[in-house]
Design a protein around this motif. Structure first.
Motif: not given
Length: 275
Positions: A30-37, A5-8, A237-244
């Motif tokens: 990436v499998d996912a892109i995390e965003v803030d809304v 999961q790409g953090h932001r 099951d997944g990892i949220c990371v800054n550095d893909v």
């Protein structure tokens, strides 16, 4: 498989929650892109981590007025966008990139207080947008606020939900608890299908309790190969990371499969070829 999961987007070398950061995440894979809304005063769903920048509150501004988040410690002033992107623009970017399978993982931001008019407003706006796109784009919603997750489960049951948690010394109606069993119980009660603990509270017990309850575990934010290796050893099951790029290297060393790269090309910019 461990989901990346790409953090932001890619916060390691791009300004967060920008289209440039999302494009870089897709390019790397990436499998996912995390965003803030956040919800702006003109009813737009704007992507930014902090509500207030330079004493200006995004909730009181119009989308076109909102400042882009910047991270000068990790990025240069190259490609700074003139305003924050909207959620709809980000969905359009994923559609253009043929990235319908990449999960847009949307963190709904609140102040962690009791349910209020703002919470109702952002859930209403978000559910309308996601209802229009859930058949064409992989989606997920996360929040530290159990009131948001419970409300979303009631209005949009087809979208997976994630209970975010960090170390919290006291109980609050707008924050998930941090003790493992309490977190899992609260996640189940609000309709979440996963928990996302801060890496500092991740341990084998939490993973075991969550998995026993049928919940996935997505720790955040992992910043080193050692943290990723340790988390993988716990069975997350997944990892949220800054550095893909770093995360891909670390998972490769562990023999884990990787998501495909999705570089975006602009055909109209390529030289025409003769028939």
């Amino acid at each position: 498989m461990i989901e990346i999961q790409g953090h932001r987007g890619v916060l390691a070398d791009r300004h967060g929650n920008t289209l440039a950061s999302f494009v870089e995440a897709l390019r790397l894979g990436v499998d996912a892109i995390e965003v803030d809304v956040w919800l702006t005063s003109d009813g737009q769903l704007a992507l930014r981590h902090d509500a207030v920048i330079d004493d200006r509150d995004i909730r009181l501004e119009k989308l076109r007025e909102a400042k882009v988040e910047k991270h000068p410690a990790t990025t240069t002033d190259v490609d700074i966008e003139t305003r924050v992107p909207s959620l709809s623009e980000t969905l359009a970017l994923l559609r253009f990139a043929n990235a319908s399978g990449v999960i847009l993982d949307i963190e709904v931001k609140t102040e962690g207080a009791a349910w209020d008019e703002y919470g109702h407003g952002i859930v209403t706006a978000l559910s309308k947008v996601l209802a229009a796109h859930q058949d064409e784009q992989a989606l997920r919603v996360r929040s530290f606020d159990p009131q948001i997750i419970k409300a979303m489960s009631g209005v949009l049951p087809g979208v997976p939900l994630v209970a975010l948690s960090r170390a919290t010394p006291s109980r609050s109606p707008g924050l998930y608890p941090s003790p493992a069993q309490d977190l899992v119980d609260a996640a189940l009660a609000t309709g979440a299908s996963a928990v996302a603990p801060a890496v500092g509270i991740l341990d084998a017990g939490l993973v075991a309790i969550a998995h026993a309850a049928g919940l996935k575990v997505f720790p955040w934010t992992l910043e080193t190969g050692e943290e990723i290796s340790a988390a993988a050893g716990l069975g997350v099951d997944g990892i949220c990371v800054n550095d893909v790029a770093m995360a891909r290297r670390a998972l490769t060393e562990l023999g884990k499969p990787l998501p495909p790269a999705r570089p975006i090309s602009l055909p109209l910019l390529h030289p025409a070829t003769s028939a």
